[in-house]
Design a protein around this motif. Structure first.
Motif, short mmCIF file in Angstrom:
data_model
loop_
_atom_site.label_atom_id
_atom_site.label_comp_id
_atom_site.label_asym_id
_atom_site.label_seq_id
_atom_site.Cartn_x
_atom_site.Cartn_y
_atom_site.Cartn_z
N VAL A 58 31.98 44.02 63.79
CA VAL A 58 31.53 43.01 64.75
C VAL A 58 32.30 41.73 64.49
N GLU A 59 32.80 41.13 65.58
CA GLU A 59 33.46 39.83 65.50
C GLU A 59 32.50 38.80 66.11
N PHE A 60 32.22 37.73 65.37
CA PHE A 60 31.30 36.70 65.86
C PHE A 60 32.09 35.63 66.60
N GLN A 61 31.62 35.32 67.81
CA GLN A 61 32.34 34.42 68.71
C GLN A 61 31.42 33.31 69.19
N GLU A 62 31.78 32.08 68.91
CA GLU A 62 31.00 30.92 69.38
C GLU A 62 30.90 30.88 70.90
N VAL A 63 31.89 31.41 71.58
CA VAL A 63 31.91 31.38 73.04
C VAL A 63 30.77 32.21 73.65
N LEU A 64 30.07 32.99 72.84
CA LEU A 64 28.97 33.82 73.34
C LEU A 64 27.59 33.20 73.17
N VAL A 65 27.53 31.95 72.76
CA VAL A 65 26.25 31.25 72.71
C VAL A 65 25.76 31.10 74.15
N GLY A 66 24.46 31.19 74.37
CA GLY A 66 23.89 31.30 75.72
C GLY A 66 24.19 30.21 76.71
N ASP A 67 24.47 28.98 76.26
CA ASP A 67 24.71 27.90 77.21
C ASP A 67 26.20 27.64 77.45
N THR A 68 27.05 28.52 76.98
CA THR A 68 28.49 28.40 77.22
C THR A 68 28.77 28.56 78.71
N PRO A 69 29.61 27.73 79.29
CA PRO A 69 30.00 27.94 80.70
C PRO A 69 30.75 29.28 80.85
N VAL A 70 30.46 29.99 81.92
CA VAL A 70 31.10 31.28 82.17
C VAL A 70 32.62 31.13 82.17
N SER A 71 33.12 30.04 82.69
CA SER A 71 34.57 29.84 82.76
C SER A 71 35.21 29.89 81.37
N GLU A 72 34.53 29.36 80.35
CA GLU A 72 35.06 29.41 78.98
C GLU A 72 35.13 30.85 78.47
N LEU A 73 34.10 31.63 78.77
CA LEU A 73 34.11 33.04 78.35
C LEU A 73 35.20 33.81 79.09
N LEU A 74 35.37 33.55 80.38
CA LEU A 74 36.43 34.23 81.14
C LEU A 74 37.80 33.87 80.58
N ASP A 75 37.99 32.62 80.16
CA ASP A 75 39.26 32.23 79.54
C ASP A 75 39.48 33.02 78.25
N ALA A 76 38.44 33.18 77.46
CA ALA A 76 38.55 33.95 76.21
C ALA A 76 38.86 35.42 76.49
N LEU A 77 38.21 36.00 77.49
CA LEU A 77 38.47 37.40 77.85
C LEU A 77 39.90 37.59 78.35
N ALA A 78 40.44 36.60 79.03
CA ALA A 78 41.81 36.69 79.55
C ALA A 78 42.84 36.78 78.42
N GLU A 79 42.46 36.31 77.24
CA GLU A 79 43.37 36.32 76.08
C GLU A 79 43.31 37.64 75.29
N VAL A 80 42.35 38.51 75.60
CA VAL A 80 42.16 39.75 74.84
C VAL A 80 43.17 40.80 75.30
N GLU A 81 43.85 41.40 74.33
CA GLU A 81 44.80 42.47 74.66
C GLU A 81 44.07 43.65 75.27
N GLU A 82 44.70 44.29 76.22
CA GLU A 82 44.09 45.39 76.97
C GLU A 82 43.65 46.54 76.06
#
Length: 152
Positions: free
Chosen positions: A71-95
């Motif tokens: 398991v990798e712990f990610q601050e971007v997954l805290v409940g009040d994070t804006p969705v746009s920040e999480l989408l930016d993080a997902l865009a950086e993940v290798e396929e």
């Protein structure tokens, strides 16, 4: 690509802080039951990301132990994070790291699923709810909800 989104199991109502709330026994059982119900689908997961809060760490551990994954712990997954920040993080993940499982909180999980699917507030995410989405890119209105599993 597939993205799995799991809301943590039922947690104790009070603790020293929101971050330290632990899963209840019922919460642990519900998460395990959902994982068992969707075991064939979750067996595809290559990466698990979880919020650093105690209840999400405990939820992710149940899945990780069942499928022998770290398991990798990610601050971007805290409940009040804006969705746009999480989408930016997902865009950086290798396929090749997908299917990816996110273990997080409301309102983030509900906002993420509905935002990706362009579904308003159609899909609700109760505790221990697990969703599977597919998309070529992780952006608003670009995903399809494959299925949504609520606790038994």
């Amino acid at each position: 690509m597939l993205l799995f989104v799991l809301r943590h199991g039922k947690a104790e109502p009070y603790s020293k802080s929101d971050e330290t709330r632990e899963l209840t026994d019922r919460g642990r059982m519900d998460v395990a039951a959902v994982c068992k119900e969707r075991a064939s689908e979750l067996a595809q997961v290559r990466t698990i990301w979880a919020s650093p809060f105690v209840r999400t760490r405990q939820t992710a551990k149940i899945v990780a132990e069942a499928f022998d994954l770290p398991v990798e712990f990610q601050e971007v997954l805290v409940g009040d994070t804006p969705v746009s920040e999480l989408l930016d993080a997902l865009a950086e993940v290798e396929e090749e790291r997908f299917p990816l499982l996110l273990v997080s909180h409301q309102p983030l999980v509900g906002s993420l699923i509905n935002g990706l699917c362009g579904s308003g507030n159609e899909y609700s995410m109760g505790t221990s709810s697990l969703a599977c989405l597919s998309a070529d890119v992780w952006a608003r209105d670009c995903a399809e909800l494959e299925w949504l599993q609520h606790k038994p």
